[in-house]
Design a protein around this motif. Structure first.
Motif, PDB file in Angstrom:
ATOM      1  N   UNK A   1       0.707  -0.993  -0.231  1.00  0.00           N
ATOM      2  CA  UNK A   1       0.095   0.136   0.058  1.00  0.00           C
ATOM      3  C   UNK A   1       0.775   1.390  -0.172  1.00  0.00           C
ATOM      4  N   UNK A   2       0.407   2.353  -0.662  1.00  0.00           N
ATOM      5  CA  UNK A   2       1.048   3.442  -0.688  1.00  0.00           C
ATOM      6  C   UNK A   2       0.973   4.222   0.592  1.00  0.00           C
ATOM      7  N   UNK A   3      -0.104   4.102   1.481  1.00  0.00           N
ATOM      8  CA  UNK A   3      -0.348   4.570   2.660  1.00  0.00           C
ATOM      9  C   UNK A   3      -0.745   3.716   3.499  1.00  0.00           C
ATOM     10  N   UNK A   4      -0.450   3.201   4.669  1.00  0.00           N
ATOM     11  CA  UNK A   4      -1.070   2.348   5.626  1.00  0.00           C
ATOM     12  C   UNK A   4      -1.370   3.048   7.038  1.00  0.00           C
ATOM     13  N   UNK A   5      -2.789   2.959   7.365  1.00  0.00           N
ATOM     14  CA  UNK A   5      -3.151   3.744   8.606  1.00  0.00           C
ATOM     15  C   UNK A   5      -3.687   2.755   9.595  1.00  0.00           C
ATOM     16  N   UNK A   6      -3.450   2.869  10.860  1.00  0.00           N
ATOM     17  CA  UNK A   6      -4.002   2.163  12.071  1.00  0.00           C
ATOM     18  C   UNK A   6      -4.812   3.010  12.646  1.00  0.00           C
ATOM     19  N   UNK A   7      -6.045   2.483  12.862  1.00  0.00           N
ATOM     20  CA  UNK A   7      -6.977   3.189  13.730  1.00  0.00           C
ATOM     21  C   UNK A   7      -6.658   3.417  15.229  1.00  0.00           C
ATOM     22  N   UNK A   8      -5.815   2.257  15.751  1.00  0.00           N
ATOM     23  CA  UNK A   8      -5.316   2.201  17.006  1.00  0.00           C
ATOM     24  C   UNK A   8      -4.347   3.417  17.221  1.00  0.00           C
ATOM     25  N   UNK A   9      -3.489   3.578  16.315  1.00  0.00           N
ATOM     26  CA  UNK A   9      -2.653   4.597  16.401  1.00  0.00           C
ATOM     27  C   UNK A   9      -3.160   5.972  16.292  1.00  0.00           C
ATOM     28  N   UNK A  10      -4.283   6.100  15.446  1.00  0.00           N
ATOM     29  CA  UNK A  10      -4.967   7.595  15.290  1.00  0.00           C
ATOM     30  C   UNK A  10      -5.690   7.922  16.642  1.00  0.00           C
ATOM     31  N   UNK A  11      -6.188   6.822  17.095  1.00  0.00           N
ATOM     32  CA  UNK A  11      -7.030   6.975  18.481  1.00  0.00           C
ATOM     33  C   UNK A  11      -6.046   7.147  19.608  1.00  0.00           C
ATOM     34  N   UNK A  12      -5.012   6.581  19.474  1.00  0.00           N
ATOM     35  CA  UNK A  12      -4.099   6.618  20.615  1.00  0.00           C
ATOM     36  C   UNK A  12      -4.051   5.088  21.731  1.00  0.00           C
ATOM     37  N   UNK A  13      -4.911   4.272  21.189  1.00  0.00           N
ATOM     38  CA  UNK A  13      -5.173   2.912  22.114  1.00  0.00           C
ATOM     39  C   UNK A  13      -6.006   2.185  21.216  1.00  0.00           C
TER      40      UNK A  13
ATOM     41  N   UNK B   1     -13.167   7.025  13.965  1.00  0.00           N
ATOM     42  CA  UNK B   1     -11.477   7.064  13.479  1.00  0.00           C
ATOM     43  C   UNK B   1     -11.747   6.709  12.210  1.00  0.00           C
ATOM     44  N   UNK B   2     -12.433   5.769  11.641  1.00  0.00           N
ATOM     45  CA  UNK B   2     -12.441   5.829  10.136  1.00  0.00           C
ATOM     46  C   UNK B   2     -12.925   6.946   9.398  1.00  0.00           C
ATOM     47  N   UNK B   3     -13.817   7.762   9.931  1.00  0.00           N
ATOM     48  CA  UNK B   3     -13.933   9.126   9.173  1.00  0.00           C
ATOM     49  C   UNK B   3     -12.688  10.026   9.232  1.00  0.00           C
ATOM     50  N   UNK B   4     -11.909   9.992  10.582  1.00  0.00           N
ATOM     51  CA  UNK B   4     -10.901  10.628  10.615  1.00  0.00           C
ATOM     52  C   UNK B   4      -9.803  10.094   9.576  1.00  0.00           C
ATOM     53  N   UNK B   5      -9.473   8.822   9.382  1.00  0.00           N
ATOM     54  CA  UNK B   5      -8.721   8.164   8.514  1.00  0.00           C
ATOM     55  C   UNK B   5      -9.029   8.712   6.961  1.00  0.00           C
ATOM     56  N   UNK B   6     -10.240   8.493   6.567  1.00  0.00           N
ATOM     57  CA  UNK B   6     -10.874   8.985   5.196  1.00  0.00           C
ATOM     58  C   UNK B   6     -10.365  10.526   4.983  1.00  0.00           C
ATOM     59  N   UNK B   7     -10.525  11.315   6.101  1.00  0.00           N
ATOM     60  CA  UNK B   7     -10.006  12.643   5.938  1.00  0.00           C
ATOM     61  C   UNK B   7      -8.707  12.796   5.743  1.00  0.00           C
ATOM     62  N   UNK B   8      -7.885  12.137   6.204  1.00  0.00           N
ATOM     63  CA  UNK B   8      -6.439  12.337   6.208  1.00  0.00           C
ATOM     64  C   UNK B   8      -5.911  11.468   4.940  1.00  0.00           C
ATOM     65  N   UNK B   9      -6.533  10.714   4.558  1.00  0.00           N
ATOM     66  CA  UNK B   9      -6.084  10.069   3.231  1.00  0.00           C
ATOM     67  C   UNK B   9      -6.596  11.055   2.028  1.00  0.00           C
ATOM     68  N   UNK B  10      -7.687  11.709   2.247  1.00  0.00           N
ATOM     69  CA  UNK B  10      -7.994  12.498   1.048  1.00  0.00           C
ATOM     70  C   UNK B  10      -7.045  13.797   0.968  1.00  0.00           C
ATOM     71  N   UNK B  11      -6.415  14.344   1.988  1.00  0.00           N
ATOM     72  CA  UNK B  11      -5.527  15.328   2.244  1.00  0.00           C
ATOM     73  C   UNK B  11      -4.277  14.910   1.647  1.00  0.00           C
ATOM     74  N   UNK B  12      -3.670  13.630   2.159  1.00  0.00           N
ATOM     75  CA  UNK B  12      -2.572  13.159   1.273  1.00  0.00           C
ATOM     76  C   UNK B  12      -2.851  12.959  -0.087  1.00  0.00           C
ATOM     77  N   UNK B  13      -3.659  12.304  -0.672  1.00  0.00           N
ATOM     78  CA  UNK B  13      -3.988  11.929  -1.943  1.00  0.00           C
ATOM     79  C   UNK B  13      -4.181  13.420  -2.872  1.00  0.00           C
ATOM     80  N   UNK B  14      -4.809  14.573  -2.197  1.00  0.00           N
ATOM     81  CA  UNK B  14      -4.735  15.856  -2.829  1.00  0.00           C
ATOM     82  C   UNK B  14      -3.527  16.406  -3.073  1.00  0.00           C
ATOM     83  N   UNK B  15      -2.468  16.164  -2.094  1.00  0.00           N
ATOM     84  CA  UNK B  15      -1.449  16.823  -1.735  1.00  0.00           C
ATOM     85  C   UNK B  15      -0.288  16.215  -2.903  1.00  0.00           C
ATOM     86  N   UNK B  16      -0.427  14.918  -2.918  1.00  0.00           N
ATOM     87  CA  UNK B  16       0.292  14.185  -3.878  1.00  0.00           C
ATOM     88  C   UNK B  16      -0.157  13.956  -5.476  1.00  0.00           C
TER      89      UNK B  16
END
Length: 371
Positions: free
Chosen positions: A331-343, A354-369
């Motif tokens: 995967x170009x980007x791999x995110x863990x909900x555990x890391x995003x949430x802190x536990x 946390x899935x909504x948070x991950x979706x927003x972060x991926x959108x920002x990264x996709x737009x940036x790149x």
């Protein structure tokens, strides 16, 4: 930007359909003009019916009450796909997880849980007149060799004296005779599973999957393994057949009934049109509850990543947790909900957030790149 969302369920916490919805909400918050295409996935386990329902708007859930893995009533449903030129009676999609699955138990029952409810749901679909079955057999609670399922379809399993055996692996030890004269004939039947284990032996149903169903003692597993071997002999089944050990031996019982075992993720993807959805996509997001060392072996994320690469899209992963032994290099980007949430506790408490948070972060990264 075209974005395909194809997660598996995050087992026990959020369905694949709801996970895709939460990812879409997060992505849209940062990229409202994105063309988002949800294609929730499954590999034959939990969420198989939901994945088909999301991909087939004309499908109808058919309520049914079955005997769950502990013998108590379970209100569930199977899915009726509309008739077609090829399937005049329609297709029934049934998953074992919602009828005889381990998540339906309050406590593990290694000797007494059985697959009767799954067979009852199949019988209900046949009684409705369907001409094809699609069966997902992940998340089994039992090691009964599929005897509960076959019993619900008309088979009889008898002791040496001719009495009916009790349900589950406990009764499996006493099976000496079969009566298959009343067994309902199988229509065209496809079985979705990601398990290729044989029925018996060191890679068999009891030895490999018994512990997760509560069969922790090696002596108990040896007894169950021997009982499965005797059952295979009575059924005329080669216990080394790949997939016969799936779902505590339900895979083998279905083979004997006349079904075909198919790679779960691959077949679900075909039936929900995932490759067509990915064609022309810029980004494909997949995920599951725990991405670990086994996730690269036919599981949903690795399969979806391969389709994305073939289509020239960027594969991205969102998992509840990413295990230390996992290789997320697909995967170009791999995110863990555990890391995003802190536990882990925080992510499990509110996975949609946390899935909504991950979706927003991926959108920002996709737009940036640029994806």
């Amino acid at each position: 930007m075209r974005v395909v969302l194809a997660p598996d369920s995050f087992k026990g916490t959020i369905s694949a359909a709801r996970a895709a919805e939460a990812l879409a909400e997060g992505w849209s918050s940062e990229d409202p003009d994105a063309d988002i295409v949800p294609r929730p996935m499954a590999d034959g386990g939990e969420g198989t019916v939901a994945a088909f329902a999301a991909a087939h708007p004309g499908a109808v859930r058919m309520p049914v009450v079955v005997d769950g893995p502990a013998g108590s009533p379970v209100d569930t449903s199977w899915l009726l796909l509309p008739p077609s030129a090829e399937q005049q009676g329609g297709t029934a999609v049934i998953d074992l997880a919602s009828t005889s699955g381990i998540e339906l138990l309050d406590g593990l029952r290694p000797w007494d849980a059985d697959s009767t409810g799954f067979g009852q749901a199949i019988a209900a679909a046949l009684g409705h007149g369907v001409s094809r079955l699609v069966l997902g057999i992940g998340s089994s609670a039992s090691t009964d060799g599929g005897t509960g399922m076959l019993r619900a379809l008309g088979a009889r399993f008898l002791t040496a004296s001719g009495t009916e055996t009790v349900p589950g692996a406990r009764g499996l030890r006493d099976v000496e005779r079969l009566d298959l004269s009343g067994l309902l004939p199988a229509p065209e039947t496809s079985v979705l599973t990601d398990v290729t284990n044989p029925l018996t032996g060191p890679r068999g149903a009891a030895e490999v999957f018994g512990p997760q169903k509560g069969m922790h003692d090696a002596g108990d597993r040896a007894q169950a393994d021997a009982a499965l071997g005797r059952l295979a002999t009575l059924l005329g089944l080669d216990p080394e057949t790949p997939g016969a050990g799936a779902a505590g031996g339900v895979g083998g019982a279905l083979i004997v009934w006349g079904a075909r075992l198919l790679p779960g993720a691959q077949e679900v993807a075909r039936l929900v049109g995932l490759a067509e959805a990915i064609s022309g996509a810029d980004v494909v997001v997949t995920g599951e509850g725990s991405y670990d060392g086994q996730s690269g072996d036919g599981k949903v994320p690795s399969f979806v990543a391969g389709l994305a690469e073939d289509a020239g899209a960027s594969p991205m992963l969102v998992a509840g947790r990413i295990a230390p032994d996992a290789d997320p290099s697909l995967f170009r980007i791999a995110m863990s909900l555990t890391e995003l949430a802190g536990s882990a506790e925080a992510s499990l408490a509110d996975p949609a957030r946390w899935l909504r948070d991950a979706g927003a972060r991926l959108a920002v990264e996709a737009r940036r790149t640029g994806r």
